[in-house]
Scaffold this motif. Structure first.
Motif, mmCIF file in Angstrom:
data_model
loop_
_atom_site.group_PDB
_atom_site.id
_atom_site.type_symbol
_atom_site.label_atom_id
_atom_site.label_comp_id
_atom_site.label_asym_id
_atom_site.label_seq_id
_atom_site.Cartn_x
_atom_site.Cartn_y
_atom_site.Cartn_z
ATOM 1 N N GLN A 47 0.859 -1.216 0.066
ATOM 2 C CA GLN A 47 0.041 -0.079 -0.018
ATOM 3 C C GLN A 47 1.013 1.308 0.062
ATOM 4 O OE1 GLN A 47 -2.309 -1.416 3.440
ATOM 5 N NE2 GLN A 47 -4.133 -0.861 2.134
ATOM 6 N N VAL A 48 1.989 1.222 0.713
ATOM 7 C CA VAL A 48 2.867 2.494 0.647
ATOM 8 C C VAL A 48 3.552 2.580 -0.687
ATOM 9 C CG1 VAL A 48 5.106 3.288 1.447
ATOM 10 C CG2 VAL A 48 3.722 2.258 3.215
ATOM 11 N N ALA A 49 3.750 1.419 -1.529
ATOM 12 C CA ALA A 49 4.147 1.620 -2.519
ATOM 13 C C ALA A 49 3.289 2.177 -3.724
ATOM 14 C CB ALA A 49 4.691 0.308 -3.339
ATOM 15 N N GLY A 50 1.983 1.692 -3.570
ATOM 16 C CA GLY A 50 0.903 2.462 -4.324
ATOM 17 C C GLY A 50 0.745 3.894 -3.920
ATOM 18 N N ILE A 51 0.879 4.222 -2.599
ATOM 19 C CA ILE A 51 0.626 5.690 -2.316
ATOM 20 C C ILE A 51 1.763 6.546 -2.948
ATOM 21 C CG2 ILE A 51 0.774 7.288 -0.470
ATOM 22 C CD1 ILE A 51 -0.515 5.187 1.380
ATOM 23 N N ILE A 52 2.979 5.966 -2.884
ATOM 24 C CA ILE A 52 4.127 6.381 -3.842
ATOM 25 C C ILE A 52 3.828 6.817 -5.014
ATOM 26 C CG2 ILE A 52 6.485 6.163 -4.340
ATOM 27 C CD1 ILE A 52 6.087 7.515 -1.439
ATOM 28 N N ASP A 53 3.520 5.593 -5.653
ATOM 29 C CA ASP A 53 3.197 5.667 -7.127
ATOM 30 C C ASP A 53 2.037 6.980 -7.500
ATOM 31 O OD1 ASP A 53 4.466 3.708 -8.174
ATOM 32 O OD2 ASP A 53 2.870 2.144 -7.746
ATOM 33 N N THR A 54 1.070 7.158 -6.798
ATOM 34 C CA THR A 54 0.033 8.413 -6.739
ATOM 35 C C THR A 54 0.967 9.499 -6.444
ATOM 36 O OG1 THR A 54 -1.665 6.761 -5.894
ATOM 37 C CG2 THR A 54 -1.784 9.300 -5.630
ATOM 38 N N ILE A 55 1.749 9.619 -5.555
ATOM 39 C CA ILE A 55 2.507 10.968 -5.245
ATOM 40 C C ILE A 55 3.297 11.143 -6.314
ATOM 41 C CG2 ILE A 55 4.078 12.219 -3.645
ATOM 42 C CD1 ILE A 55 2.821 10.508 -1.300
ATOM 43 N N LEU A 56 4.012 10.310 -6.957
ATOM 44 C CA LEU A 56 5.039 10.525 -7.710
ATOM 45 C C LEU A 56 4.359 10.737 -9.422
ATOM 46 C CD1 LEU A 56 7.813 7.874 -7.205
ATOM 47 C CD2 LEU A 56 7.804 10.273 -6.722
ATOM 48 N N ASN B 174 11.666 1.682 0.702
ATOM 49 C CA ASN B 174 12.032 0.899 1.889
ATOM 50 C C ASN B 174 12.613 1.771 2.864
ATOM 51 O OD1 ASN B 174 12.059 -1.594 0.514
ATOM 52 N ND2 ASN B 174 14.104 -1.510 -0.496
ATOM 53 N N THR B 175 12.902 2.889 2.556
ATOM 54 C CA THR B 175 13.425 4.100 3.426
ATOM 55 C C THR B 175 12.363 4.622 4.305
ATOM 56 O OG1 THR B 175 15.288 4.921 2.207
ATOM 57 C CG2 THR B 175 14.556 6.165 3.939
ATOM 58 N N LEU B 176 11.420 4.655 3.866
ATOM 59 C CA LEU B 176 10.131 5.227 4.347
ATOM 60 C C LEU B 176 9.380 4.010 5.352
ATOM 61 C CD1 LEU B 176 8.193 7.055 1.489
ATOM 62 C CD2 LEU B 176 9.520 8.128 3.490
#
Length: 473
Positions: free
Chosen positions: A390-399, A415-417
């Motif tokens: 889910q974090v990866a999905g949110i990052i996709d949205t932000i980016l 990974n850092t987050l």
């Protein structure tokens, strides 16, 4: 309640400026990415218990916030809550059109003093949170937490306890990290660090430094301290510790005898004066340098900064990205230290002490800081119930709201987050700004060559002790 606020209002307004460097950075949290309403809600107890009952009398809550629509996706978020809880309507009171946290806090203080209906409120930094809790603005949530059967320090990445009680739940999670020019790293034959120390950071900076004069590329850029702000850069080896990350201890005494304060000064001097791998402090001050320009214009290969930069690291109209970016965690002091501990900015979401609907207000706060963060889709949640996927999905949205997301090493960012953890909150003193200014001034004498490190520590401690004593009278 009102009488208590009237007596404390002047102090509260004055303290709005404490930690100004850090507080202002929250204004950079906006994203042009699309909302993430399609994300599957996490299947956990938090989701099922957080909402109000579907029936019952209509309830109208008023949420006071500095968050803008662009940065927080409020309409979709509040509509989602209303759809799940049709008897509850959350009215948004936006305190600053541009998301200015200092302007918002001043307006919030005045709203409380004038007796406006406030049910849910948000604070942008530990200082604002602690000061307004001390003034009786936020209701304790411990009974609600006990009833729901969870502990904030286990359910969230940020522990919001103050003096043994919880007055807010954390929303977004913006840890500090290190932005890296991956092209420069590749050129120097350096790998993207996944776990490193400040000594290794200094070694990287030295190897990444290239050229001389006006076209010199520095290994790193430190954007502070400045006029008592951006003081994170004088606590680099303190704020990666589980406790004792501030210049003052929890009991109000000076923490400047912590060896990690002196070690931070030694690190800064070594990198600037000996290695010549960090942008000179005198240049930062005299030229009024901006950290975004230093990194995106490739004047510096590494930038230690807060992850509000997630919305910008893929490039923007004003600062396009022309190289590959990777992310590394905030460095440790020693190889054996716990990994991932870092300064963190978050939203402290609280129930107003004056609210007549505290239970419904709490239910909204719990939902908003859990499932609601996923619905909002604008920031990484502080809630531990969010999976790495889910974090990866949110990052996709932000980016997706940036110009060149393909140039960002998403794996290193995610990974850092997910591995970052917040330091302990230490309630700031009312004279915190005086302390910061004094330490800043002593550092300037050091870095400009007017006194050595031992004298800097001695003078800083003496001045801080005097400030503490003067404020106890």
């Amino acid at each position: 309640m009102k009488k208590r606020w009237a007596s404390g209002l002047a102090i509260s307004l004055l303290l709005t400026g404490v930690l100004a460097g850090c507080g202002n950075s929250n204004n950079n949290d906006s994203s042009n990415g699309k909302s993430n309403n399609g994300s599957a809600a996490p299947s956990t107890e938090a989701s099922s218990n957080a909402g109000g009952s579907a029936g019952g009398d209509p309830v109208k809550l008023r949420l006071y916030t500095y968050g803008t629509e662009q940065a927080y996706n409020w309409k979709a978020t509040l509509d989602a809550y209303h759809e799940k809880n049709p008897n509850v309507t959350v009215d948004l009171v936006q305190l600053s059109e541009k998301g200015d946290t200092q302007e918002s806090m001043k307006k919030l203080d005045l709203a409380v003093a004038s007796g406006e209906q406030i049910d849910v409120l948000m604070f942008s930094d530990p200082a604002g949170y602690a000061q307004r809790v001390a003034l009786g603005m936020a209701a304790p949530l411990d009974d609600f937490l006990a009833k729901d059967g969870y502990k904030v320090e286990e359910d969230y990445k940020v522990d919001t306890h103050l003096n043994g009680k919880v007055y807010a739940l954390p929303g977004k999670f913006n840890p500090w990290y290190v932005l890296l020019n991956k092209d420069n790293l590749d050129e120097a034959g350096l790998a993207v660090p996944t776990d490193w120390t400040w000594d290794e950071y200094a070694d990287y900076a030295k190897q990444l430094t290239k050229g001389e004069g006006a076209t010199k590329r520095y290994g790193t850029y430190f954007h502070g301290p400045q006029n008592g702000g951006w003081m994170e850069y004088l606590k680099l080896m303190m704020e990666n510790q589980p406790t004792g990350s501030e210049f003052l201890k929890a009991d109000g005494t000076s923490n400047l005898d912590d060896p990690n304060f002196k070690k931070t000064l030694e690190l800064r001097v070594k990198m600037e004066k000996e290695d010549k791998s960090s942008v000179p402090y005198s240049d930062m001050i005299s030229q009024k340098l901006a950290y975004r320009n230093q990194f995106f214009n490739q004047s510096a290969s590494m930038l230690t900064i807060g992850s509000w930069m997630n919305t910008e690291i893929g490039g923007t109209d004003t600062l396009p990205l022309t190289f590959h970016v990777a992310v590394a965690p905030f460095p440790k002091n020693n190889p054996g230290d716990q990994s991932g501990i870092t300064p963190v900015t978050t939203d402290y979401v609280a129930v107003s002490e004056s609210s007549k609907n505290k239970e419904e207000a709490y239910k909204f706060v719990r939902w908003y800081t859990t499932e609601g963060q996923v619905v909002q889709g604008k920031n990484i949640p502080a809630w531990n119930g969010v999976s790495n996927d889910q974090v990866a999905g949110i990052i996709d949205t932000i980016l997706s709201g940036t110009k060149n997301p393909e140039l960002v090493d998403k794996e290193s960012l995610v990974n850092t987050l997910v591995n970052s953890k917040a330091t302990e909150i230490i309630a700031p003193a009312s004279y915190q700004a005086e302390v910061y200014k004094a330490i800043n001034e002593e550092y300037e004498k050091l870095i400009l060559g007017n006194q050595d490190i031992d004298k800097t520590v001695e003078n800083a401690k003496k001045r801080v002790d005097e400030i503490i004593a003067a404020n106890k009278k």
